[in-house]
Design a protein around this motif. Sequence first.
Motif, PDB file in Angstrom:
ATOM      1  N   GLU A 109     -10.516  47.119  14.986  1.00 13.31           N
ATOM      2  CA  GLU A 109     -11.614  46.348  14.675  1.00 13.31           C
ATOM      3  C   GLU A 109     -10.992  44.677  14.315  1.00 13.31           C
ATOM      4  N   LEU A 110      -9.842  44.524  13.665  1.00  6.03           N
ATOM      5  CA  LEU A 110      -9.534  43.303  13.756  1.00  6.03           C
ATOM      6  C   LEU A 110      -8.845  42.683  14.889  1.00  6.03           C
ATOM      7  N   GLU A 111      -8.511  43.434  15.912  1.00  8.25           N
ATOM      8  CA  GLU A 111      -8.109  43.037  17.235  1.00  8.25           C
ATOM      9  C   GLU A 111      -9.522  42.461  17.924  1.00  8.25           C
ATOM     10  N   ARG A 112     -10.410  43.066  17.838  1.00  8.27           N
ATOM     11  CA  ARG A 112     -11.695  42.759  18.240  1.00  8.27           C
ATOM     12  C   ARG A 112     -12.312  41.518  17.661  1.00  8.27           C
ATOM     13  N   LEU A 113     -12.217  41.053  16.498  1.00  4.46           N
ATOM     14  CA  LEU A 113     -12.286  39.794  16.038  1.00  4.46           C
ATOM     15  C   LEU A 113     -11.418  38.984  16.002  1.00  4.46           C
ATOM     16  N   GLY A 114     -10.628  38.902  16.864  1.00  4.23           N
ATOM     17  CA  GLY A 114      -9.617  37.959  17.242  1.00  4.23           C
ATOM     18  C   GLY A 114      -8.078  37.946  16.897  1.00  4.23           C
ATOM     19  N   TRP A 115      -7.882  38.994  15.827  1.00  6.95           N
ATOM     20  CA  TRP A 115      -6.440  39.104  15.472  1.00  6.95           C
ATOM     21  C   TRP A 115      -5.850  39.480  16.593  1.00  6.95           C
ATOM     22  N   GLN A 116      -4.550  38.949  16.799  1.00  8.92           N
ATOM     23  CA  GLN A 116      -3.455  39.264  17.786  1.00  8.92           C
ATOM     24  C   GLN A 116      -2.430  40.109  16.992  1.00  8.92           C
ATOM     25  N   ARG A 117      -2.293  41.416  17.556  1.00  9.67           N
ATOM     26  CA  ARG A 117      -1.188  42.360  16.904  1.00  9.67           C
ATOM     27  C   ARG A 117       0.076  41.660  17.585  1.00  9.67           C
ATOM     28  N   ASN A 118       1.143  41.767  16.809  1.00  4.97           N
ATOM     29  CA  ASN A 118       2.362  41.606  16.814  1.00  4.97           C
ATOM     30  C   ASN A 118       3.099  42.918  17.471  1.00  4.97           C
ATOM     31  N   PRO A 119       3.602  43.161  18.668  1.00  4.72           N
ATOM     32  CA  PRO A 119       4.050  44.359  19.163  1.00  4.72           C
ATOM     33  C   PRO A 119       5.343  44.742  18.258  1.00  4.72           C
ATOM     34  N   ALA A 120       6.143  43.722  17.928  1.00  8.51           N
ATOM     35  CA  ALA A 120       7.263  43.744  16.870  1.00  8.51           C
ATOM     36  C   ALA A 120       6.958  44.397  15.654  1.00  8.51           C
ATOM     37  N   GLY A 121       5.643  44.480  15.170  1.00  4.02           N
ATOM     38  CA  GLY A 121       5.377  44.970  14.114  1.00  4.02           C
ATOM     39  C   GLY A 121       4.895  46.610  14.013  1.00  4.02           C
ATOM     40  N   GLU A 122       5.389  47.254  14.967  1.00  8.30           N
ATOM     41  CA  GLU A 122       5.063  48.945  14.919  1.00  8.30           C
ATOM     42  C   GLU A 122       5.936  49.475  13.838  1.00  8.30           C
ATOM     43  N   GLY A 123       5.054  50.507  13.556  1.00  8.45           N
ATOM     44  CA  GLY A 123       5.625  51.429  12.635  1.00  8.45           C
ATOM     45  C   GLY A 123       5.075  51.285  11.073  1.00  8.45           C
TER      46      GLY A 123
END
Length: 172
Positions: A109-123
């Motif tokens: 939902e955050l991504e749908r609201l325009g937040w971009q996930r940092n792939p380095a933040g996995e885990g």
Amino acid sequence: MGKRIGIGQLIRHGMIVFTAAVVLTGCGSAEPVGGSPSKASASPRAAATPTRDVVEADIVAALRQAGVDPAVGGTTAVHGGVKRPDMFDWLARLKTPEAEAARTTAGTELERLGWQRNPAGEGVVLRYRKGNWRLLSSVTGSDALPELQAGDSTLAFTATVLASEGGDADAS
């Protein structure tokens, strides 16, 4: 049976986890979301920084979308009825499977609201960014927080605005 802890202890533990996550994940680094300068122009840093109220609304909407009542958690970002303009956090104790599922659904939902996930933040800690805001989400179980009962975890979302290039926090 584990001993019961209050929301104050949960918040303190959450802030410890958040501080460690910032250090360990490099949340404040200037590296673009995509990890390469070619993607920097598409990063949300170039976009307008949302207000603190928009950030709070995004996190609350994500929690609701995940089926979590925001009222079951608490925040440390309001003192004496005054909201901190540079941060918003939310922390609650939930059953571990519920917390893990909620973090995943809320992240979508955050991504749908325009937040971009940092792939380095996995885990353990997931990292997001929107404008000058950085958001960390985590689920911490009783293995890391012995005060929790077996099968319980804390679900935490912590957003902090970083200083703009001019050195002032853009949190209006």
